[in-house]
Design an enzyme around this catalytic site. Structure first.
Site, PDB file in Angstrom:
ATOM      1  N   ASP A 203      -0.422  38.285  27.650  1.00 22.81           N
ATOM      2  CA  ASP A 203      -0.439  37.724  29.002  1.00 22.81           C
ATOM      3  C   ASP A 203       0.094  36.292  28.961  1.00 22.81           C
ATOM      4  O   ASP A 203      -0.570  35.391  28.456  1.00 22.81           O
ATOM      5  CB  ASP A 203      -1.871  37.756  29.542  1.00 22.81           C
TER       6      ASP A 203
ATOM      7  N   GLU B 240       7.687  12.982   9.183  1.00 31.34           N
ATOM      8  CA  GLU B 240       6.549  12.337   8.517  1.00 31.34           C
ATOM      9  C   GLU B 240       5.446  12.204   9.561  1.00 31.34           C
ATOM     10  O   GLU B 240       5.432  11.252  10.338  1.00 31.34           O
ATOM     11  CB  GLU B 240       6.942  10.964   7.975  1.00 31.34           C
TER      12      GLU B 240
ATOM     13  N   GLU C   5       1.879  11.431  10.730  1.00 30.57           N
ATOM     14  CA  GLU C   5       0.656  10.710  10.363  1.00 30.57           C
ATOM     15  C   GLU C   5      -0.525  11.226  11.184  1.00 30.57           C
ATOM     16  O   GLU C   5      -0.350  11.755  12.286  1.00 30.57           O
ATOM     17  CB  GLU C   5       0.854   9.210  10.602  1.00 30.57           C
TER      18      GLU C   5
ATOM     19  N   GLU D 230      -2.749   5.759   4.973  1.00 28.28           N
ATOM     20  CA  GLU D 230      -1.822   4.959   5.770  1.00 28.28           C
ATOM     21  C   GLU D 230      -2.456   3.624   6.162  1.00 28.28           C
ATOM     22  O   GLU D 230      -3.585   3.317   5.794  1.00 28.28           O
ATOM     23  CB  GLU D 230      -1.354   5.728   7.007  1.00 28.28           C
TER      24      GLU D 230
ATOM     25  N   GLU E 153      -1.118  10.139   5.555  1.00 29.97           N
ATOM     26  CA  GLU E 153       0.215  10.726   5.683  1.00 29.97           C
ATOM     27  C   GLU E 153       0.452  11.674   4.520  1.00 29.97           C
ATOM     28  O   GLU E 153       0.147  11.346   3.367  1.00 29.97           O
ATOM     29  CB  GLU E 153       1.291   9.643   5.706  1.00 29.97           C
TER      30      GLU E 153
ATOM     31  N   HIS F 165       7.911   9.941  12.103  1.00 33.20           N
ATOM     32  CA  HIS F 165       9.282   9.566  11.799  1.00 33.20           C
ATOM     33  C   HIS F 165      10.060  10.827  11.404  1.00 33.20           C
ATOM     34  O   HIS F 165       9.591  11.605  10.568  1.00 33.20           O
ATOM     35  CB  HIS F 165       9.324   8.551  10.653  1.00 33.20           C
TER      36      HIS F 165
ATOM     37  N   ARG G 222      11.856  -1.759   9.909  1.00 38.94           N
ATOM     38  CA  ARG G 222      10.975  -0.679  10.358  1.00 38.94           C
ATOM     39  C   ARG G 222      10.522  -0.830  11.806  1.00 38.94           C
ATOM     40  O   ARG G 222       9.813   0.026  12.313  1.00 38.94           O
ATOM     41  CB  ARG G 222       9.767  -0.570   9.416  1.00 38.94           C
TER      42      ARG G 222
ATOM     43  N   GLU H  56      16.744   8.102  10.070  1.00 38.29           N
ATOM     44  CA  GLU H  56      15.322   8.274  10.334  1.00 38.29           C
ATOM     45  C   GLU H  56      15.015   7.744  11.737  1.00 38.29           C
ATOM     46  O   GLU H  56      15.086   6.539  11.979  1.00 38.29           O
ATOM     47  CB  GLU H  56      14.487   7.511   9.293  1.00 38.29           C
TER      48      GLU H  56
ATOM     49  N   ARG I 257      12.401   6.788  14.204  1.00 37.68           N
ATOM     50  CA  ARG I 257      11.014   6.400  13.963  1.00 37.68           C
ATOM     51  C   ARG I 257      10.160   6.391  15.230  1.00 37.68           C
ATOM     52  O   ARG I 257       8.942   6.226  15.158  1.00 37.68           O
ATOM     53  CB  ARG I 257      10.978   5.004  13.325  1.00 37.68           C
TER      54      ARG I 257
END
Length: 472
Positions: free
Chosen positions: A51, A129, A131, A210, A218, A267, A338, A357, A359
């Site tokens: 359903d 990645e 977390e 982390e 992580e 990330h 970063r 990457e 992020r």
């Protein structure tokens, strides 16, 4: 595995039940369990009826019959069920045998097919990645007479003065980046998670505590193709949550469950290949990236305001996307910064390891939709030659927080709220519609669902409002 090998596995491993899993538009998994003796070739050829009206974002009750078509390649033995059970991920079909256009996994598969049709590459590889936090207790309520949330963790810094036996070794705010035991209290739990992930077919690369206090963790697993990585991420979350529950803890992938400390992101590493040939590498280029990779970056950053409605699709997402908590709020690219939305990992760079990457995303995203949307944005950048340098997206290799106010003013920022991101998606979504990967119906349904969530949050009285306004 194919159908015959799955049926053989059921027999050789004395499987008692087969669990068929589907995912709704929001990204939550659902399942139906069938005794193994009732599973045969017909099950794989005809599917399992269910359903669809009870799943978020699917059909109304007046037209709710749907079919889950098992993908035998996704099969794994469930480590958490007492009776030996085989889990299989399914694609969603209409009763007439056509793919259901709102099926998130179907959208991911269409994105992979579109990639091949463009002739630009044969495969897109994704490596998230994700977390998360492991709490010892969580309580929350929201109603007409009051609302609150309360979380706790044995290693949280706010418990330094807790009465009773207290051995110290608490994790300071923003002080949790891989301390050793006894400060890191969750090594054995993460080891167990990694062992079960490996047994289920994931290739675990590493795990660690982390940055945040209160059990932030992580675990990284190896990249794979787009749809398979989305499958793997849901398997990853399933294992994390169930191992946590086994140890009397609770896992959350909320982006910002704690006020005043770092949040949890996802990330996402990405690259394109033509067969065995990596397409993102060019020795001597910026961060040894090819022009194709730069155009891919340009596509993601150009479409980022709209893209974030799919990669950061919760009101809580934007409590993480604020300056000061290592959050990637700046729509620029960099090989080292970063706080940039896109970072190029340069350590141990090889042609096959060349990647970007992104992020900004977090794990409230439906991975099938988020990965597909990222790919579509990147491909649009390649097709249109969107060079991020010419568009003003960097590179910015300085500490953004050390820039002058005038320099910061030149940097574009991520949307400040889910409403802003949804507005951007309304304006900018043609890139998602290429070759019918996403449809107008999917996008309109997504926006409507998310705006309803916004209204629910905005109409709820916040405890902070009592502090700010009660005595005015």
């Amino acid at each position: 595995m194919d159908m015959k090998s799955v049926l053989s596995l059921i027999e050789s491993e004395n499987i008692e039940y087969v669990d068929f899993r589907v995912v709704d538009l929001s990204g939550r998994q659902h399942h139906v369990t069938i005794p193994a003796y009732a599973v045969d070739e017909g099950t794989f050829l005809n599917g399992v009826a269910f359903d669809g009206s009870s799943l978020v974002g699917y059909k109304g009750i007046e037209d709710s019959d749907m079919v889950a078509m098992p993908d035998p390649a996704s099969a794994f033995i469930d480590p958490f069920v007492e009776a030996k059970t085989l889990n299989i991920v399914c694609d969603i079909y209409n009763p007439d045998g056509t793919p259901y256009e709102r099926d998130p996994r179907g959208i991911a598969l269409k994105a992979e097919r579109y990639l091949k049709q463009t002739g630009l590459a044969t495969d897109a590889y994704f490596g998230p990645e994700s977390e998360f936090f492991l709490f010892d207790n969580v309580r929350y309520a929201s109603g007409p007479s009051g609302s609150f949330f309360h979380i706790d963790s044995e290693e949280a810094f706010w418990n330094t003065g807790k009465e009773g036996q207290n051995l110290g070794y608490k994790v300071r705010n923003k002080g949790g980046y891989f301390p050793v035991q006894p400060t890191d209290t969750q090594v054995d739990i993460r080891n167990e998670m990694c062992t079960l992930m490996t047994q289920a077919g994931l290739k675990v690369e590493r795990h660690h505590h982390e940055v945040a206090t209160a059990g932030q963790a992580e675990i990284n697993f190896r990249f794979d193709t787009l749809t398979r990585t989305a499958d793997n991420l849901l398997l990853f979350k399933y294992i994390v949550r169930n191992v946590a529950a086994k140890h009397g803890k609770t896992a959350t992938f909320m982006p910002k469950p704690i006020v005043g400390d770092n949040g949890s992101g996802m990330h996402v590493h990405q690259s394109l290949f033509d067969g065995e040939r990596p397409l993102f590498y060019e020795k001597g280029g910026y961060a040894n990236l090819s022009q194709m990779a730069l155009y891919y970056i340009g596509g993601i950053l150009y479409h980022a305001p709209a893209l974030i409605a799919l990669t950061n699709p919760s009101t809580n997402s934007f409590k993480r996307l604020v300056p000061g908590y290592e959050a990637p709020v700046n729509l620029v690219f960099s090989k080292g910064n970063r706080s940039a939305a896109i970072r190029i990992p340069v350590a141990a760079m090889t042609p096959k390891a060349a990647r970007i990457e992104f992020r900004t995303p977090d794990s409230t995203a439906n991975p099938y939709l988020a990965f597909a949307a990222m790919l579509m944005a990147g491909l649009d950048g390649i097709k249109r030659g969107l060079d991020p340098r010419e568009l003003g997206f960097g590179p910015v290799d300085r500490n953004i927080y050390d820039l002058t106010d005038a320099e910061k003013h030149e940097i574009k920022s991520a949307p400040g709220s889910l409403e802003e991101a949804l507005n951007a998606l309304e304006r900018d979504h043609d890139f998602l519609l290429e070759d019918g990967v996403f449809t107008h119906d999917v996008i309109e349904t997504w926006i409507a669902l998310k705006r309803d969530e916004i209204q629910q949050v905005e109409r709820t009285v916040n405890p902070k409002e009592y502090e700010l306004y009660y005595d005015l």
